[in-house]
Design an enzyme around this catalytic site. Structure first.
Site, short mmCIF file in Angstrom:
data_model
loop_
_atom_site.label_atom_id
_atom_site.label_comp_id
_atom_site.label_asym_id
_atom_site.label_seq_id
_atom_site.Cartn_x
_atom_site.Cartn_y
_atom_site.Cartn_z
N SER A 1 35.63 36.45 46.82
CA SER A 1 35.83 37.60 47.69
C SER A 1 35.84 37.16 49.15
O SER A 1 36.62 36.29 49.52
CB SER A 1 34.73 38.64 47.41
N ASP B 1 40.94 43.51 38.77
CA ASP B 1 40.46 43.57 40.15
C ASP B 1 41.51 44.28 41.00
O ASP B 1 42.54 43.71 41.34
CB ASP B 1 40.21 42.15 40.67
N HIS C 1 36.54 43.76 40.40
CA HIS C 1 36.31 42.75 41.44
C HIS C 1 35.03 41.95 41.18
O HIS C 1 34.97 40.76 41.49
CB HIS C 1 36.23 43.43 42.81
#
Length: 376
Positions: free
Chosen positions: A156, A321, A354
């Site tokens: 991320s 995601d 995610h």
């Protein structure tokens, strides 16, 4: 805890830097402290070091535990990935986790004392960028005597830092590992961040960011911000599987109290986060996410922006995601391939959205372990 794959009991360390750090905004910090942890042993040539960069709510505590009597309660956030025999094998690598500048877990940030006023920085702490974090981390590398990282790795927002390392210090990174990330945020992502920030900024206890002086915390705003964010970290399939439309009491009570299990879960996550995280840190971290765009100075041409990189790359994405969708990772892959870089890419089937990058998805761990084993 008799887990042979755990790095075991760990303790944070601190490094203080007295030389001013000029930030991308033009502001300057007179000096700063970074809190970090290390796992494994740095070899004599200092060639086996790996930097792990954390995401929005992460910190330096990547692996191991602080309390031997109750290890699970203090386990590092990526302990399933880091340790003896794990994908990031501490029998081979010297792993460094660091709490970013501006953080709220010991590194210099809004909660720290501003030497100019003798009070906490609060809202006076300057806004930061991914480039600023990487610049601060480079000083930590110098402090540890590490000329070049075997790899810089993150998921991320951590993946953005790993990518920026390969651009800012191409000679100091042999491999960039970019997981569940993106070369820049979409307008939708920026919008989610803005809604979360407004929840904090509109909290009556925010006091313009100087709530420390008032003896209060903008808990409600931070709680709402986390609830909004958490929705984007999960996939629709995972929400449906875990919670569906389950009612806590079996039938509607016709009130605004918690009735659906998903409401209970979000409130729990929001309350827990509001007790452990700082609102000012949340604000500046989401802005750093918004600002990240390596292609900005290249007329939007990502291929030109990534031409600076010299590292080999492992890029991974997850099918469900939707915050950082696989096509965003593919943008990075295509731009790197255009520049003749060696790239391994894995698109992982996982229903967790995610947050998949934090979990034990077997294909994901196997692919990452295979790549890391190839690092000499």
């Amino acid at each position: 805890m008799n887990d042979l794959s755990s790095v075991g009991l760990v303790a944070p360390q601190t490094a203080t830097f007295g030389t001013p750090l000029t930030l991308k905004s033009g502001a300057s910090l007179p000096g700063f402290t970074l809190v970090y942890e290390t796992y494994g042993t740095l070899n004599a040539a200092k060639t086996n070091a790996v930097l792990v960069c954390h995401a929005l709510s992460g910190n330096h505590h990547v692996a191991g535990f602080y309390d031997a009597a109750a290890p699970q309660k203090t386990l590092g956030w990526w302990d399933n990935l880091v340790g003896p025999g794990k994908p990031l094998d501490t029998e081979r690598f010297f792993v460094v986790g660091v709490n970013n500048l501006g953080g709220c877990h010991g590194s210099t940030g809004p909660m720290s004392i501003n030497p100019a006023t003798g009070k906490p920085y609060g809202a006076d702490f300057p806004l930061l960028t991914v480039e600023d974090w990487v610049a601060a981390q480079s000083r930590l590398a110098d402090h540890l005597g590490i000329d070049a990282w075997a790899a810089v790795l993150g998921g991320s927002l951590g993946g953005m830092q790993a990518l920026q390392w390969t651009l800012e210090y191409p000679e100091r990174v042999r491999h960039g590992v970019v997981i569940a990330s993106a070369p820049r945020l979409s307008a939708q992502n920026i919008a989610f961040n803005e809604v979360a920030r407004q929840a904090i900024l509109s909290d009556p206890d925010f006091h313009g960011g100087h709530y420390y002086e008032h003896g209060v915390l903008p808990r409600n705003g931070l709680r709402l911000a986390r609830m909004v964010g958490h929705i984007t970290y999960l996939s629709d399939d995972q929400m449906a599987e875990k919670f569906g439309r389950q009612l806590r009491h079996g039938k509607p009570h016709f009130s605004y109290e918690v009735e659906f299990e998903i409401e209970s879960y979000l409130r729990y996550q929001g309350d827990k986060f509001a007790e452990s995280f700082d609102a000012n840190t949340y604000l500046l971290t989401t802005k750093a996410l918004d600002y990240f765009d390596p292609a900005l100075d290249y007329g939007g041409d990502l291929r030109a922006a990534l031409s600076r990189a010299q590292a080999g790359f492992f890029v991974a994405s997850f099918t469900t995601d939707w915050r950082f969708a696989p096509e965003r990772s593919r943008e990075i892959v295509y731009a790197l391939l255009h520049n003749g870089r060696e790239v391994s890419y894995a698109e992982i089937e996982c229903d967790a959205g995610h947050d998949s990058f934090l979990l034990n998805a077997p294909h994901y761990h196997q692919a990452l372990a295979a790549y890391l084993k190839g690092i000499s």
